[in-house]
Design an enzyme around this catalytic site. Structure first.
Site, mmCIF file in Angstrom:
data_model
loop_
_atom_site.group_PDB
_atom_site.id
_atom_site.type_symbol
_atom_site.label_atom_id
_atom_site.label_comp_id
_atom_site.label_asym_id
_atom_site.label_seq_id
_atom_site.Cartn_x
_atom_site.Cartn_y
_atom_site.Cartn_z
ATOM 1 N N GLU A 1 0.847 -1.210 0.000
ATOM 2 C CA GLU A 1 0.000 0.000 0.000
ATOM 3 C C GLU A 1 0.870 1.243 0.000
ATOM 4 O OE1 GLU A 1 -3.059 -0.186 -0.702
ATOM 5 O OE2 GLU A 1 -3.152 -2.356 -0.455
ATOM 6 N N TRP B 1 1.917 1.658 -3.461
ATOM 7 C CA TRP B 1 0.847 2.282 -4.271
ATOM 8 C C TRP B 1 0.912 3.800 -4.123
ATOM 9 C CZ3 TRP B 1 -2.254 0.958 -8.125
ATOM 10 C CH2 TRP B 1 -2.605 -0.381 -8.304
ATOM 11 N N TRP C 1 -21.361 11.077 -19.645
ATOM 12 C CA TRP C 1 -21.887 10.945 -18.277
ATOM 13 C C TRP C 1 -23.269 11.588 -18.186
ATOM 14 C CZ3 TRP C 1 -18.796 7.664 -16.037
ATOM 15 C CH2 TRP C 1 -17.422 7.690 -16.299
ATOM 16 N N ASN D 1 -10.773 2.366 3.132
ATOM 17 C CA ASN D 1 -10.397 2.158 1.722
ATOM 18 C C ASN D 1 -11.416 1.323 0.949
ATOM 19 O OD1 ASN D 1 -8.501 2.244 -0.571
ATOM 20 N ND2 ASN D 1 -8.385 0.045 -0.183
ATOM 21 N N TRP E 1 -16.376 10.986 -12.792
ATOM 22 C CA TRP E 1 -15.547 10.696 -11.617
ATOM 23 C C TRP E 1 -14.947 11.962 -11.019
ATOM 24 C CZ3 TRP E 1 -10.378 12.026 -12.253
ATOM 25 C CH2 TRP E 1 -9.927 12.222 -13.569
ATOM 26 N N TRP F 1 -9.666 7.460 -7.713
ATOM 27 C CA TRP F 1 -10.874 7.723 -8.517
ATOM 28 C C TRP F 1 -10.721 7.176 -9.921
ATOM 29 C CZ3 TRP F 1 -15.741 8.710 -7.619
ATOM 30 C CH2 TRP F 1 -16.089 9.100 -6.329
HETATM 31 C C1 LIG Z 1 -11.543 6.786 -4.562
HETATM 32 C C2 LIG Z 1 -10.350 6.783 -3.624
HETATM 33 C C3 LIG Z 1 -9.856 7.981 -3.125
HETATM 34 C C4 LIG Z 1 -8.733 7.988 -2.283
HETATM 35 N N1 LIG Z 1 -8.257 9.180 -1.807
HETATM 36 C C5 LIG Z 1 -7.153 9.208 -1.022
HETATM 37 C C6 LIG Z 1 -6.622 10.437 -0.548
HETATM 38 O O1 LIG Z 1 -7.108 11.522 -0.861
HETATM 39 N N2 LIG Z 1 -5.533 10.383 0.279
HETATM 40 C C7 LIG Z 1 -4.947 9.195 0.633
HETATM 41 O O2 LIG Z 1 -3.965 9.210 1.384
HETATM 42 N N3 LIG Z 1 -5.428 8.034 0.171
HETATM 43 C C8 LIG Z 1 -6.510 7.992 -0.628
HETATM 44 N N4 LIG Z 1 -6.995 6.791 -1.067
HETATM 45 C C9 LIG Z 1 -6.269 5.550 -0.748
HETATM 46 C C10 LIG Z 1 -6.723 4.811 0.529
HETATM 47 O O3 LIG Z 1 -8.105 4.659 0.536
HETATM 48 C C11 LIG Z 1 -6.285 5.528 1.807
HETATM 49 O O4 LIG Z 1 -4.913 5.850 1.728
HETATM 50 C C12 LIG Z 1 -6.500 4.627 3.033
HETATM 51 O O5 LIG Z 1 -7.851 4.290 3.148
HETATM 52 C C13 LIG Z 1 -6.025 5.349 4.269
HETATM 53 O O6 LIG Z 1 -6.227 4.561 5.401
HETATM 54 P P1 LIG Z 1 -5.018 3.988 6.242
HETATM 55 O O7 LIG Z 1 -4.047 5.086 6.547
HETATM 56 O O8 LIG Z 1 -5.585 3.254 7.378
HETATM 57 O O9 LIG Z 1 -4.350 3.025 5.190
HETATM 58 P P2 LIG Z 1 -3.434 1.706 5.346
HETATM 59 O O10 LIG Z 1 -4.224 0.581 4.802
HETATM 60 O O11 LIG Z 1 -2.891 1.572 6.703
HETATM 61 O O12 LIG Z 1 -2.254 2.000 4.313
HETATM 62 C C14 LIG Z 1 -1.039 2.674 4.704
HETATM 63 C C15 LIG Z 1 -0.807 3.892 3.852
HETATM 64 O O13 LIG Z 1 -0.600 3.525 2.494
HETATM 65 C C16 LIG Z 1 -1.147 4.529 1.639
HETATM 66 N N5 LIG Z 1 -2.195 3.914 0.838
HETATM 67 C C17 LIG Z 1 -3.016 2.905 1.186
HETATM 68 N N6 LIG Z 1 -3.815 2.554 0.161
HETATM 69 C C18 LIG Z 1 -3.491 3.375 -0.857
HETATM 70 C C19 LIG Z 1 -3.977 3.529 -2.188
HETATM 71 N N7 LIG Z 1 -4.946 2.734 -2.690
HETATM 72 N N8 LIG Z 1 -3.442 4.501 -2.953
HETATM 73 C C20 LIG Z 1 -2.453 5.292 -2.490
HETATM 74 N N9 LIG Z 1 -1.958 5.198 -1.234
HETATM 75 C C21 LIG Z 1 -2.474 4.257 -0.435
HETATM 76 C C22 LIG Z 1 -1.735 5.610 2.526
HETATM 77 O O14 LIG Z 1 -0.763 6.620 2.679
HETATM 78 C C23 LIG Z 1 -1.980 4.859 3.821
HETATM 79 O O15 LIG Z 1 -1.981 5.675 4.965
HETATM 80 C C24 LIG Z 1 -8.112 6.763 -1.937
HETATM 81 C C25 LIG Z 1 -8.622 5.565 -2.443
HETATM 82 C C26 LIG Z 1 -9.723 5.573 -3.279
HETATM 83 C C27 LIG Z 1 -10.254 4.264 -3.812
#
Ligand SMILES: Cc1cc2nc3c(=O)[nH]c(=O)nc-3n(C[C@H](O)[C@H](O)[C@H](O)COP(=O)(O)OP(=O)(O)OC[C@H]3O[C@@H](n4cnc5c(N)ncnc54)[C@H](O)[C@@H]3O)c2cc1C
Length: 481
Positions: free
Chosen positions: A280, A283, A312, A347, A365, A388
């Site tokens: 993650e 990512w 859309w 997420n 989107w 997105w």
């Molecule tokens: C539509 C959509 C919009 C999103 N918008 C954002 C946003 O504005 N800011 C944001 O930080 N994340 C975003 N995410 C990614 C992800 O949902 C969040 O980072 C995550 O839910 C944060 O929770 P956590 O810190 O507990 O994540 P954990 O599961 O603990 O992951 C650790 C860290 O990895 C990074 N991470 C995790 N998943 C992703 C991912 N899919 N893409 C990029 N980085 C990721 C984040 O920095 C996160 O804190 C988005 C995902 C989707 C599907």
């Protein structure tokens, strides 16, 4: 004129592992000069970027906290209330009248940020100062991970493989917290002090040590079970560090270093919780690399350019129902209400709600991307845009357009007992798990909205929308070649 080592903080609001702070202090020692840390609040630009009120408050609280933390080390932090990026050079001009500035800063990749930094750089250089950038948002800076042919990866899995081999060869290093410095008080020009926020982010601790403790506790106690727990919104199975990573209270390098320390044996083991969590973080870096390589993304263009042709529906009333969590789809509504009430969304739910907006309501989107930004405490351009475009099937390595989430089966799978739905949709609290995912049979809940669309019909229409645009694109490609 005396020289001043100015650490210009933006999204790197920490004292540990801060290369700008570390380098400025080292430079000051070598040259017997002074250090100042600077933060400029720019509410007008934040507004222009749709930054959520909760994130603005979070930033302000963190800066004031960091000011105290740095004061313990006798490092002054000047927090200024500005308005927009356009005014920023004036602040540097005022400082340049008193000092020759060596500005230390972390690179930012978005368009207006680049323009702001270029304007300040020109000013600083023309006054005889230095502008020293560090590419420290990612462990592997954008552009550093390339294919054997030197190209940028557009697909995550090979990117991750190369990223990991770079990690193995170079390891991860974190800069230590600076030691107390000794310097005379600085004579600074008068600036408007930064204001406090509205306290809306008060549930999120901002002391650096508290955040590092959260990271350590997650790596010790939760990461091992991450693979199993991370998809269930009713379980606190993820780190909830995103808000801190977004403004740099903690760095990605600190996360990886701590993970390696706590999970020595398993972080490299395929599909272990530690390895999946590391993915993650990769990512996060992948989307930043993509953003830098394809700057059109910042101009709201889809990665797959032909998807610009999708027609859309953009129905305002349906959009409003989605925003307010009144779609009649319990998991979607619970998720949107979580976002509206707390500034954060799990997420799995971000994926479900984004898919629903695009593929069930047929709304662009970019409307959803903007709405998320205006509500999220962790709103961050690259991850939000990447998420997105993934969900909308317009992005790089996105979900194929014909894979359409069924919100009800997602709900049954990831909130099986309905515990999460009950938390945010009080109208459904009394329902048993067999009816909570679809409460519309037999007129069960009068107070809850009827479904605003029929998923099966909407799904079919989405397939047609995408097929039509793909056909049109292929046809025009064939006729032009
Ligand atoms: C539509 C959509 C919009 C999103 N918008 C954002 C946003 O504005 N800011 C944001 O930080 N994340 C975003 N995410 C990614 C992800 O949902 C969040 O980072 C995550 O839910 C944060 O929770 P956590 O810190 O507990 O994540 P954990 O599961 O603990 O992951 C650790 C860290 O990895 C990074 N991470 C995790 N998943 C992703 C991912 N899919 N893409 C990029 N980085 C990721 C984040 O920095 C996160 O804190 C988005 C995902 C989707 C599907």
């Amino acid at each position: 004129m005396n020289s001043l080592n100015l650490v210009w903080l933006r999204n790197d609001l920490r004292s540990y592992d801060n290369v700008c702070l570390h380098s400025a202090i080292e430079h000051a020692k070598r040259t017997a000069s002074q250090v100042l840390v600077l933060f400029i609040a720019t509410p007008d630009t934040w507004q222009l970027h749709d930054m959520a009120a909760i994130k603005q408050d979070f930033l302000r609280r963190r800066v004031l906290q960091l000011q105290q933390e740095l004061a313990e080390l006798a490092i002054p932090l000047l927090a200024i209330e500005g308005s927009s990026y356009a005014d920023t050079p004036q602040i540097f001009a005022a400082l340049s009248k008193r000092f020759v500035l060596n500005v230390f800063l972390q690179t930012e990749y978005e368009l207006r940020e680049q323009q702001r930094d270029a304007a300040v750089e020109q000013l600083v250089l023309s006054s005889g100062g230095q502008f020293i950038r560090f590419d420290s948002q990612c462990i592997m800076p954008p552009g550093a991970i390339r294919t054997q042919q030197g190209a940028i990866y557009k697909v995550f899995t090979p990117f991750k493989r190369t990223w990991l081999s770079a990690l193995h060869s170079q390891g991860v290093t974190c800069y230590p917290r600076p030691k107390t410095i000794e310097q005379a008080a600085l004579m600074l020009p008068e600036f408007t002090p930064m204001q406090t926020g509205d306290n809306s982010s008060v549930d999120w601790p901002v002391a650096e040590q508290d955040v590092l403790n959260l990271l350590r506790a997650f790596c010790r106690e939760k990461v091992a079970n991450y693979t199993n727990a991370r998809d269930y919104p009713a379980i606190a199975g993820t780190s909830k560090l995103s808000a801190y990573l977004a403004i740099g209270v903690v760095s990605a390098a600190q996360c990886v270093a701590r993970l390696q320390m706590e999970m020595k044996d398993s972080w490299q083991q395929d599909k272990s919780g530690a390895e999946v969590w590391l993915s993650e973080l990769i990512w996060r870096e992948f989307y930043k690399h993509i953003l830098v390589a394809y700057p059109n993304l910042i101009k709201h263009q889809p990665f797959q350019i032909e998807t610009n042709g999708i027609r859309w529906s953009n129905n305002q009333a349906l959009f409003q129902a989605w925003c307010e969590g009144k779609t009649g789809y319990p998991i979607v509504d619970a998720a949107m209400r979580q976002l509206n009430q707390t500034g954060w969304m799990h997420n799995r739910l971000r994926m479900i709600t984004a898919s629903f907006l695009v593929k069930d309501l047929h709304i662009d989107w970019r409307w959803g991307e903007r709405y998320f930004m205006s509500k999220l405490i962790d709103g961050e351009f690259a991850a939000n845009n990447g998420g997105w475009q993934w969900a909308a099937s317009t992005g790089t390595d996105a979900v194929p357009y014909f894979r359409i989430f069924n919100p009800t089966s997602q709900s049954e799978k990831f909130d099986p007992s309905g515990e999460f739905i009950r938390l945010y949709v009080p109208e459904l609290r009394h329902l048993q798990e067999k009816s909570i995912h679809w409460p519309h049979n037999n007129g069960l809940v009068l107070a809850y909205p009827a479904p605003i669309v029929d998923h099966a019909v909407a799904r079919k229409y989405t397939l047609e929308l995408f097929a039509e645009v793909k056909n049109r694109y292929e046809h025009s490609a064939n006729t032009t070649h």
